[in-house]
Design a protein around this motif. Structure first.
Motif, PDB file in Angstrom:
ATOM      1  N   MET A  16      17.176   3.234   4.843  1.00 56.38           N
ATOM      2  CA  MET A  16      17.822   2.643   6.014  1.00 56.38           C
ATOM      3  C   MET A  16      18.708   3.644   6.747  1.00 56.38           C
ATOM      4  O   MET A  16      18.801   3.606   7.977  1.00 56.38           O
ATOM      5  CB  MET A  16      18.604   1.388   5.618  1.00 56.38           C
ATOM      6  N   LEU A  17      19.345   4.556   6.022  1.00 58.67           N
ATOM      7  CA  LEU A  17      20.093   5.614   6.719  1.00 58.67           C
ATOM      8  C   LEU A  17      19.134   6.503   7.510  1.00 58.67           C
ATOM      9  O   LEU A  17      19.465   6.934   8.624  1.00 58.67           O
ATOM     10  CB  LEU A  17      20.906   6.436   5.728  1.00 58.67           C
ATOM     11  N   GLY A  18      17.963   6.762   6.952  1.00 59.01           N
ATOM     12  CA  GLY A  18      16.949   7.514   7.695  1.00 59.01           C
ATOM     13  C   GLY A  18      16.528   6.774   8.962  1.00 59.01           C
ATOM     14  O   GLY A  18      16.366   7.388  10.027  1.00 59.01           O
ATOM     15  N   ASN A  19      16.375   5.456   8.851  1.00 56.41           N
ATOM     16  CA  ASN A  19      16.038   4.657  10.030  1.00 56.41           C
ATOM     17  C   ASN A  19      17.153   4.721  11.058  1.00 56.41           C
ATOM     18  O   ASN A  19      16.899   4.886  12.258  1.00 56.41           O
ATOM     19  CB  ASN A  19      15.772   3.202   9.635  1.00 56.41           C
ATOM     20  N   LEU A  20      18.400   4.586  10.605  1.00 60.70           N
ATOM     21  CA  LEU A  20      19.544   4.665  11.513  1.00 60.70           C
ATOM     22  C   LEU A  20      19.545   5.991  12.270  1.00 60.70           C
ATOM     23  O   LEU A  20      19.785   6.031  13.483  1.00 60.70           O
ATOM     24  CB  LEU A  20      20.839   4.485  10.712  1.00 60.70           C
ATOM     25  N   SER A  21      19.235   7.063  11.590  1.00 65.79           N
ATOM     26  CA  SER A  21      19.163   8.369  12.231  1.00 65.79           C
ATOM     27  C   SER A  21      18.079   8.377  13.319  1.00 65.79           C
ATOM     28  O   SER A  21      18.294   8.911  14.413  1.00 65.79           O
ATOM     29  CB  SER A  21      18.884   9.446  11.182  1.00 65.79           C
ATOM     30  N   LYS A  22      16.953   7.780  13.030  1.00 62.37           N
ATOM     31  CA  LYS A  22      15.872   7.712  14.019  1.00 62.37           C
ATOM     32  C   LYS A  22      16.277   6.849  15.223  1.00 62.37           C
ATOM     33  O   LYS A  22      15.895   7.132  16.358  1.00 62.37           O
ATOM     34  CB  LYS A  22      14.603   7.190  13.369  1.00 62.37           C
ATOM     35  N   ALA A  60      28.584   1.878   8.009  1.00 60.03           N
ATOM     36  CA  ALA A  60      27.311   1.839   7.282  1.00 60.03           C
ATOM     37  C   ALA A  60      27.218   3.031   6.322  1.00 60.03           C
ATOM     38  O   ALA A  60      26.830   2.880   5.160  1.00 60.03           O
ATOM     39  CB  ALA A  60      26.126   1.820   8.249  1.00 60.03           C
ATOM     40  N   CYS A  61      27.580   4.201   6.807  1.00 57.25           N
ATOM     41  CA  CYS A  61      27.576   5.397   5.944  1.00 57.25           C
ATOM     42  C   CYS A  61      28.552   5.230   4.785  1.00 57.25           C
ATOM     43  O   CYS A  61      28.231   5.529   3.630  1.00 57.25           O
ATOM     44  CB  CYS A  61      27.921   6.643   6.754  1.00 57.25           C
ATOM     45  N   ASP A  62      29.755   4.735   5.089  1.00 56.76           N
ATOM     46  CA  ASP A  62      30.740   4.510   4.034  1.00 56.76           C
ATOM     47  C   ASP A  62      30.228   3.494   3.025  1.00 56.76           C
ATOM     48  O   ASP A  62      30.456   3.630   1.820  1.00 56.76           O
ATOM     49  CB  ASP A  62      32.062   4.033   4.624  1.00 56.76           C
ATOM     50  N   LYS A  78      35.236  12.192   1.026  1.00 55.65           N
ATOM     51  CA  LYS A  78      35.997  11.655   2.161  1.00 55.65           C
ATOM     52  C   LYS A  78      35.392  12.193   3.454  1.00 55.65           C
ATOM     53  O   LYS A  78      35.210  13.384   3.598  1.00 55.65           O
ATOM     54  CB  LYS A  78      37.454  12.073   2.050  1.00 55.65           C
ATOM     55  N   PHE A  79      35.068  11.280   4.343  1.00 59.55           N
ATOM     56  CA  PHE A  79      34.595  11.643   5.671  1.00 59.55           C
ATOM     57  C   PHE A  79      35.649  11.145   6.659  1.00 59.55           C
ATOM     58  O   PHE A  79      35.971   9.959   6.682  1.00 59.55           O
ATOM     59  CB  PHE A  79      33.253  10.989   6.012  1.00 59.55           C
ATOM     60  N   VAL A  80      36.164  12.036   7.472  1.00 58.76           N
ATOM     61  CA  VAL A  80      37.149  11.658   8.481  1.00 58.76           C
ATOM     62  C   VAL A  80      36.395  11.017   9.647  1.00 58.76           C
ATOM     63  O   VAL A  80      35.381  11.536  10.101  1.00 58.76           O
ATOM     64  CB  VAL A  80      37.948  12.897   8.940  1.00 58.76           C
ATOM     65  N   ASP A  81      36.882   9.900  10.113  1.00 57.85           N
ATOM     66  CA  ASP A  81      36.204   9.145  11.172  1.00 57.85           C
ATOM     67  C   ASP A  81      36.549   9.699  12.546  1.00 57.85           C
ATOM     68  O   ASP A  81      37.176   9.041  13.368  1.00 57.85           O
ATOM     69  CB  ASP A  81      36.590   7.666  11.092  1.00 57.85           C
ATOM     70  N   THR A  82      36.085  10.921  12.821  1.00 53.57           N
ATOM     71  CA  THR A  82      36.417  11.568  14.095  1.00 53.57           C
ATOM     72  C   THR A  82      35.181  11.857  14.951  1.00 53.57           C
ATOM     73  O   THR A  82      35.299  12.557  15.950  1.00 53.57           O
ATOM     74  CB  THR A  82      37.173  12.891  13.835  1.00 53.57           C
ATOM     75  N   GLU A  83      34.033  11.338  14.568  1.00 54.38           N
ATOM     76  CA  GLU A  83      32.819  11.627  15.331  1.00 54.38           C
ATOM     77  C   GLU A  83      32.967  11.108  16.760  1.00 54.38           C
ATOM     78  O   GLU A  83      33.340   9.952  16.970  1.00 54.38           O
ATOM     79  CB  GLU A  83      31.598  10.978  14.673  1.00 54.38           C
ATOM     80  N   SER A  84      32.661  11.986  17.710  1.00 49.42           N
ATOM     81  CA  SER A  84      32.783  11.614  19.117  1.00 49.42           C
ATOM     82  C   SER A  84      31.486  11.842  19.893  1.00 49.42           C
ATOM     83  O   SER A  84      31.481  11.746  21.119  1.00 49.42           O
ATOM     84  CB  SER A  84      33.936  12.387  19.765  1.00 49.42           C
ATOM     85  N   ARG A  92      26.940  12.961  10.127  1.00 46.38           N
ATOM     86  CA  ARG A  92      27.554  12.103   9.114  1.00 46.38           C
ATOM     87  C   ARG A  92      26.480  11.396   8.290  1.00 46.38           C
ATOM     88  O   ARG A  92      26.603  11.283   7.068  1.00 46.38           O
ATOM     89  CB  ARG A  92      28.474  11.078   9.780  1.00 46.38           C
ATOM     90  N   ILE A  93      25.446  10.921   8.961  1.00 41.61           N
ATOM     91  CA  ILE A  93      24.342  10.274   8.248  1.00 41.61           C
ATOM     92  C   ILE A  93      23.706  11.267   7.276  1.00 41.61           C
ATOM     93  O   ILE A  93      23.447  10.931   6.118  1.00 41.61           O
ATOM     94  CB  ILE A  93      23.300   9.707   9.246  1.00 41.61           C
ATOM     95  N   GLU A  94      23.479  12.497   7.729  1.00 41.93           N
ATOM     96  CA  GLU A  94      22.883  13.527   6.861  1.00 41.93           C
ATOM     97  C   GLU A  94      23.764  13.810   5.645  1.00 41.93           C
ATOM     98  O   GLU A  94      23.265  13.945   4.526  1.00 41.93           O
ATOM     99  CB  GLU A  94      22.656  14.819   7.653  1.00 41.93           C
ATOM    100  N   LYS A  95      25.088  13.905   5.841  1.00 40.52           N
ATOM    101  CA  LYS A  95      26.010  14.131   4.720  1.00 40.52           C
ATOM    102  C   LYS A  95      25.972  12.960   3.746  1.00 40.52           C
ATOM    103  O   LYS A  95      26.039  13.154   2.529  1.00 40.52           O
ATOM    104  CB  LYS A  95      27.445  14.328   5.219  1.00 40.52           C
ATOM    105  N   THR A  96      25.863  11.756   4.285  1.00 39.32           N
ATOM    106  CA  THR A  96      25.815  10.569   3.437  1.00 39.32           C
ATOM    107  C   THR A  96      24.533  10.554   2.617  1.00 39.32           C
ATOM    108  O   THR A  96      24.557  10.287   1.410  1.00 39.32           O
ATOM    109  CB  THR A  96      25.936   9.287   4.282  1.00 39.32           C
ATOM    110  N   ILE A  97      23.418  10.865   3.244  1.00 42.44           N
ATOM    111  CA  ILE A  97      22.139  10.931   2.539  1.00 42.44           C
ATOM    112  C   ILE A  97      22.203  11.964   1.423  1.00 42.44           C
ATOM    113  O   ILE A  97      21.780  11.694   0.286  1.00 42.44           O
ATOM    114  CB  ILE A  97      20.979  11.215   3.524  1.00 42.44           C
ATOM    115  N   ALA A  98      22.747  13.121   1.724  1.00 42.63           N
ATOM    116  CA  ALA A  98      22.865  14.176   0.698  1.00 42.63           C
ATOM    117  C   ALA A  98      23.716  13.701  -0.471  1.00 42.63           C
ATOM    118  O   ALA A  98      23.381  13.943  -1.636  1.00 42.63           O
ATOM    119  CB  ALA A  98      23.446  15.448   1.308  1.00 42.63           C
TER     120      ALA A  98
END
Length: 169
Positions: A16-22, A60-62, A78-84, A92-98
């Motif tokens: 599902m994270l892969g789908n979200l990325s797509k 979703a990633c968290d 820890k992922f800082v929620d600063t994505e803009s 972030r999705i890639e880091k979560t998948i890894a």
């Protein structure tokens, strides 16, 4: 064969994270084809009191990283929620998948009866067994935020269909 705790969550999180990325790829293409800044989609909401698309992706990633970390009994990164930008959300999705891939099956399997405590701001932590945590909290919460992100993108004209949600590649 019985389902294992690992097989009940890790393949789902990864797929599902892969789908979200797509979906975000399609959002970028949609914005480019129509000549608008794709990052304006980050603030999209379906209702004024709702969290934005960016927050839906972050949560979703968290959900995936905390889902496996709590079951495995390890500290989640820890992922800082600063994505803009959409590109930063993709990262972030890639880091979560890894991270999800880094947690071995033996760290999660056998945790059905493990005590899981989930902190809640301003309240006592929620208490679960591992199985109840996974099936009644972690996975439903993950799907809630994925579905909301999907709906926000659809609402903003991104051409997504059921096959994009359910794809398995």
């Amino acid at each position: 064969m019985a389902l294992s705790m690992h097989s009940t969550c890790v393949p789902i999180y990864l797929g599902m994270l892969g789908n979200l990325s797509k979906w975000l790829d399609k959002a970028l293409a949609h914005a480019q084809a129509r000549g608008f800044d794709p990052d304006t989609l980050l603030t999209a909401r379906l209702a004024p009191d709702m969290l934005s698309l960016a927050k839906q992706v972050q949560i979703a990633c968290d959900g995936a990283k905390f889902g496996v970390a709590r079951l495995a009994g390890v500290e989640a990164p820890k992922f800082v929620d600063t994505e803009s930008t959409l590109v930063q959300l993709q990262e972030r999705i890639e880091k979560t998948i890894a991270y999800v891939k880094s947690v071995a099956p033996e760290q999660i399997n056998g945790t059905e009866n493990k005590a899981i405590s989930v902190p809640v701001r301003g309240r006592e932590p929620l208490q679960f067994t591992g199985e109840d945590y996974l099936t009644h909290f972690a996975l439903p919460n993950f799907f809630f935020h994925l579905t909301t992100a999907y709906a926000l993108l659809r609402h903003n004209g991104v051409e997504l269909g059921k096959a994009d949600f359910l794809r398995r590649d």
